[in-house]
Structures are given as structure tokens and as C-alpha cells.
Design a protein around this motif. Sequence first.
Motif, short mmCIF file in Angstrom:
data_model
loop_
_atom_site.label_atom_id
_atom_site.label_comp_id
_atom_site.label_asym_id
_atom_site.label_seq_id
_atom_site.Cartn_x
_atom_site.Cartn_y
_atom_site.Cartn_z
N MET A 159 0.85 -1.17 0.00
CA MET A 159 0.00 0.00 0.00
C MET A 159 0.90 1.23 0.00
O MET A 159 1.84 1.31 0.77
CB MET A 159 -0.90 -0.02 1.24
N ASP A 160 0.59 2.17 -0.86
CA ASP A 160 1.32 3.43 -0.91
C ASP A 160 0.47 4.52 -0.28
O ASP A 160 -0.75 4.52 -0.41
CB ASP A 160 1.62 3.83 -2.35
N ILE A 161 1.13 5.44 0.42
CA ILE A 161 0.43 6.59 0.98
C ILE A 161 1.15 7.86 0.57
O ILE A 161 2.32 7.84 0.22
CB ILE A 161 0.31 6.52 2.52
N VAL A 162 0.40 8.96 0.60
CA VAL A 162 0.94 10.29 0.32
C VAL A 162 0.60 11.16 1.51
O VAL A 162 -0.54 11.13 2.00
CB VAL A 162 0.32 10.88 -0.97
N VAL A 163 1.56 11.91 2.01
CA VAL A 163 1.34 12.84 3.12
C VAL A 163 1.43 14.25 2.56
O VAL A 163 2.44 14.62 1.96
CB VAL A 163 2.37 12.63 4.25
N LEU A 164 0.36 15.02 2.72
CA LEU A 164 0.29 16.38 2.20
C LEU A 164 0.23 17.36 3.36
O LEU A 164 -0.29 17.05 4.43
CB LEU A 164 -0.96 16.56 1.34
N SER A 165 0.75 18.55 3.14
CA SER A 165 0.65 19.63 4.13
C SER A 165 -0.04 20.82 3.48
O SER A 165 0.60 21.76 3.03
CB SER A 165 2.05 20.04 4.62
N PRO A 166 -1.39 20.79 3.42
CA PRO A 166 -2.11 21.88 2.78
C PRO A 166 -1.97 23.19 3.55
O PRO A 166 -1.91 23.17 4.79
CB PRO A 166 -3.57 21.43 2.80
N PRO A 167 -1.90 24.32 2.85
CA PRO A 167 -1.84 25.61 3.53
C PRO A 167 -3.07 25.81 4.42
O PRO A 167 -4.17 25.42 4.06
CB PRO A 167 -1.84 26.62 2.38
N GLY A 168 -2.86 26.36 5.59
CA GLY A 168 -3.98 26.65 6.49
C GLY A 168 -4.37 25.49 7.39
O GLY A 168 -5.29 25.62 8.17
N ARG A 169 -3.69 24.36 7.29
CA ARG A 169 -3.99 23.21 8.16
C ARG A 169 -2.79 22.94 9.04
O ARG A 169 -1.66 22.95 8.59
CB ARG A 169 -4.30 21.97 7.33
N GLU A 170 -3.06 22.69 10.31
CA GLU A 170 -1.97 22.37 11.24
C GLU A 170 -1.49 20.94 11.05
O GLU A 170 -0.30 20.67 11.07
CB GLU A 170 -2.42 22.57 12.68
N ALA A 171 -2.42 20.02 10.89
CA ALA A 171 -2.06 18.60 10.78
C ALA A 171 -1.92 18.20 9.32
O ALA A 171 -2.65 18.68 8.46
CB ALA A 171 -3.14 17.76 11.45
N PRO A 172 -0.99 17.30 9.03
CA PRO A 172 -0.86 16.81 7.66
C PRO A 172 -2.06 15.94 7.28
O PRO A 172 -2.78 15.44 8.15
CB PRO A 172 0.42 15.98 7.69
N VAL A 173 -2.27 15.77 6.01
CA VAL A 173 -3.35 14.94 5.48
C VAL A 173 -2.71 13.70 4.87
O VAL A 173 -1.78 13.80 4.07
CB VAL A 173 -4.16 15.71 4.41
N VAL A 174 -3.20 12.52 5.25
CA VAL A 174 -2.67 11.26 4.74
C VAL A 174 -3.70 10.65 3.80
O VAL A 174 -4.86 10.49 4.15
CB VAL A 174 -2.36 10.29 5.89
N LYS A 175 -3.26 10.33 2.57
CA LYS A 175 -4.16 9.75 1.57
C LYS A 175 -3.56 8.46 1.05
O LYS A 175 -2.36 8.32 0.88
CB LYS A 175 -4.36 10.71 0.38
N ARG A 176 -4.42 7.50 0.77
CA ARG A 176 -3.99 6.22 0.18
C ARG A 176 -3.99 6.36 -1.33
O ARG A 176 -4.94 6.87 -1.92
CB ARG A 176 -4.96 5.13 0.60
N VAL A 177 -2.93 5.91 -1.99
CA VAL A 177 -2.83 5.95 -3.44
C VAL A 177 -3.50 4.70 -3.99
O VAL A 177 -3.14 3.58 -3.63
CB VAL A 177 -1.35 6.00 -3.90
N ILE A 178 -4.50 4.90 -4.86
CA ILE A 178 -5.21 3.75 -5.40
C ILE A 178 -5.03 3.60 -6.90
O ILE A 178 -5.40 2.59 -7.47
CB ILE A 178 -6.72 3.79 -5.07
N GLY A 179 -4.48 4.60 -7.57
CA GLY A 179 -4.30 4.50 -9.01
C GLY A 179 -3.20 5.43 -9.48
O GLY A 179 -2.77 6.32 -8.76
N VAL A 180 -2.73 5.17 -10.67
CA VAL A 180 -1.72 6.00 -11.31
C VAL A 180 -2.28 6.48 -12.64
O VAL A 180 -3.30 5.97 -13.10
CB VAL A 180 -0.39 5.21 -11.51
#
Length: 57
Positions: free
Chosen positions: A1-22
Motif C-alpha cells: 500500500m502506498d500513501i501520500v502525506v500532504l501539508s495543505p496551507p492553512g492546516r496544522e495537521a498533515p493529510v494522509v491519503k492512500r494511493v489507489i491509481g496512477v
Amino acid sequence: MDIVVLSPPGREAPVVKRVIGVPGDQVRSTDGRLWLRLWPVQEISTLPTLRPFPAGT
């Protein structure tokens, strides 16, 4: 399983998303079931132990 961790502007906590397709994959949701290409995605009900992700990397 691959995951992506994003740090969107205006959010204190990072967002973790599961990669399901390319690019080029066909992803769809039908009746609450996720499909990748022509096959249903096997859902994982438990995650392995995750290590902390160092800030700034």
C-alpha cells in the motif's frame, strides 16, 4: 500500500491519503465498492504499524 502525506496551507495537521491509481488507471466506485481497472480493490481493515514521519522531509 502506498500513501501520500500532504501539508495543505492553512492546516496544522498533515493529510494522509492512500494511493489507489496512477495515470492511465480507471478507478470507479459502484455500490460502495472501489474498483481499479476491472477488479475490486481488496480493502485492508487494519494498517501495519506506522513510523512517525519527520517534519520537513
